[in-house]
Design a protein around this motif. Sequence first.
Motif, short mmCIF file in Angstrom:
data_model
loop_
_atom_site.label_atom_id
_atom_site.label_comp_id
_atom_site.label_asym_id
_atom_site.label_seq_id
_atom_site.Cartn_x
_atom_site.Cartn_y
_atom_site.Cartn_z
N ILE A 267 57.26 36.33 41.17
CA ILE A 267 56.12 36.53 41.74
C ILE A 267 56.29 35.85 42.99
CG2 ILE A 267 54.65 36.29 39.67
CD1 ILE A 267 54.38 33.44 40.01
N GLU A 268 55.46 35.72 44.04
CA GLU A 268 55.51 35.44 45.23
C GLU A 268 55.48 33.70 45.03
OE1 GLU A 268 53.12 36.53 48.19
OE2 GLU A 268 53.43 38.60 48.06
N ILE A 269 56.39 32.94 46.06
CA ILE A 269 56.28 31.65 46.13
C ILE A 269 55.23 31.17 46.89
CG2 ILE A 269 57.50 29.45 46.45
CD1 ILE A 269 58.94 31.57 44.21
N THR A 270 54.01 30.73 46.39
CA THR A 270 52.98 30.25 47.25
C THR A 270 52.41 28.99 46.68
OG1 THR A 270 51.32 30.98 45.40
CG2 THR A 270 52.18 32.81 47.14
N GLY A 271 51.20 28.36 47.33
CA GLY A 271 50.83 27.19 47.25
C GLY A 271 50.15 27.17 45.86
N GLN A 272 49.55 28.21 45.38
CA GLN A 272 49.19 28.22 44.07
C GLN A 272 50.23 27.93 42.91
OE1 GLN A 272 46.25 31.71 42.90
NE2 GLN A 272 47.79 31.90 41.13
N LEU A 273 51.54 28.36 43.17
CA LEU A 273 52.63 28.17 42.29
C LEU A 273 53.06 26.86 42.17
CD1 LEU A 273 55.02 29.32 40.51
CD2 LEU A 273 56.30 29.38 42.62
N PHE A 274 52.79 26.00 43.47
CA PHE A 274 53.53 24.75 43.58
C PHE A 274 52.35 23.83 42.93
CE2 PHE A 274 56.16 26.11 46.81
CZ PHE A 274 57.32 25.48 46.67
N PHE A 275 51.14 24.00 43.05
CA PHE A 275 50.00 23.29 42.41
C PHE A 275 49.96 23.48 40.84
CE2 PHE A 275 45.28 22.84 41.55
CZ PHE A 275 45.54 21.55 41.64
N ASN B 43 38.01 28.52 36.88
CA ASN B 43 39.06 29.63 37.42
C ASN B 43 39.45 29.21 38.81
OD1 ASN B 43 40.61 31.91 38.15
ND2 ASN B 43 39.05 33.44 37.70
N LEU B 44 40.45 28.26 38.55
CA LEU B 44 40.97 27.69 40.02
C LEU B 44 41.86 28.56 40.93
CD1 LEU B 44 41.84 24.15 38.59
CD2 LEU B 44 39.59 24.69 39.77
N PHE B 45 42.35 29.45 40.24
CA PHE B 45 43.72 30.35 40.85
C PHE B 45 43.31 31.87 40.97
CE2 PHE B 45 45.61 26.84 38.34
CZ PHE B 45 45.88 26.00 39.43
N GLY B 46 43.57 32.28 41.87
CA GLY B 46 43.64 33.99 41.94
C GLY B 46 44.67 34.56 40.89
N PRO B 47 44.34 36.02 40.73
CA PRO B 47 45.30 36.86 39.78
C PRO B 47 46.63 36.61 40.37
CG PRO B 47 43.97 38.22 41.38
CD PRO B 47 43.39 36.87 41.51
N VAL B 48 47.62 36.60 39.57
CA VAL B 48 49.05 36.58 39.75
C VAL B 48 49.62 38.02 40.02
CG1 VAL B 48 51.49 35.75 38.91
CG2 VAL B 48 49.50 34.37 38.53
N GLU B 49 50.27 38.35 41.19
CA GLU B 49 50.68 39.62 41.56
C GLU B 49 52.16 39.44 41.33
OE1 GLU B 49 49.72 40.95 45.33
OE2 GLU B 49 47.43 40.46 45.12
N PHE B 50 52.80 40.34 40.56
CA PHE B 50 54.06 40.60 40.41
C PHE B 50 55.04 41.47 41.30
CE2 PHE B 50 52.04 39.40 36.24
CZ PHE B 50 52.88 38.16 35.64
N LEU B 51 56.19 41.10 41.39
CA LEU B 51 56.96 41.57 42.52
C LEU B 51 57.69 42.88 41.74
CD1 LEU B 51 58.15 38.82 44.59
CD2 LEU B 51 56.16 40.34 44.98
#
Length: 320
Positions: free
Chosen positions: A70-78, A128-136
């Motif tokens: 998945i993309e490395i985003t702020g959501q991942l870090f949080f 629901n704090l996070f958006g859907p996870v998009e896989f690469l």
Amino acid sequence: MSAFYVVPLAFILGFALGRAATCTVAATQRWIVDGKTDWLFGLLIVASWAALVLFVLVEFTGRAHIPLDIEITGQLFFGAALMGLGAMINRGCFVGTVGYIGTGKFSYILSFVGLAIALWLARSDVLNLFGPVEFLPRTPVSESVTKQVALGLFGLFCLVSLWMVFVKRQKVYLALIAIGISAATIYGTRPEWAYTAQLNSFLQGQGLSVGKTIELAVIALFAGAIFSSWLKDRFRPELGSWKFALANLSGGFLMGIGASAVPGGNDILLMWTIPGLTLYGVVAYLVMITAIALAMLFGKHVMPKISGRFQPASGGANIS
């Protein structure tokens, strides 16, 4: 082919978890407090053997379930930071939680209750704090130089672990090897085995698995952990104080919220996502360890120290 093989593998996994220090929280504490990295190195050994197993499954069966990146985003870090904070409050990651339950610390069952509550709230959009996870798209291992290098490094660590077993006579590495092999075989062939998948299935009102294989495997996992502790005379059933129970519940809840942003959880990161050669797995796990380390540095007077000794020379290791 029958999938019943996951049941004995789950028992082996639980038994091995009772013989090796595989809790990320305890390993991080040993690094921060005692200045020793042997437990963290043990986690690397687990991931290395899991990577080798997944590679073999892909190359020789073509049917292995391999994680997508998945993309490395702020959501991942949080999300990863939340998992680390939750594991710290829980006084154990989900891998360690299985081991603690195996020694009779039954308040840790509430960790999974907290996780279930978090997953339910996320599914119902109440929290629901996070958006859907998009896989690469997945790049085949054979076509990626970077991933070939990663597999080479994992293979090197596998050789180091064998050297520790046969030359240094440090039998604890046998348990670490068994954890990596058994966990990756299960995750790589039956991904619905994962606790998040199991709880989501329960929350959706789905029935039991075919032949009740997955449910029997879960029972076998804890049976193996308890049996391992009982053999070493470490099984001491207790419910613990209400403060510890509340910490288990809230810690499991935070780990569950974090897992809604980072596919899976901390045990899946170690035993499937990182061995499956995903970048996000490595980043998330490092963020989680950093969060645990910072929590220990700034909150060492609040949280009780997690006891434990890793003693490869004696051929044994404790997780509690």
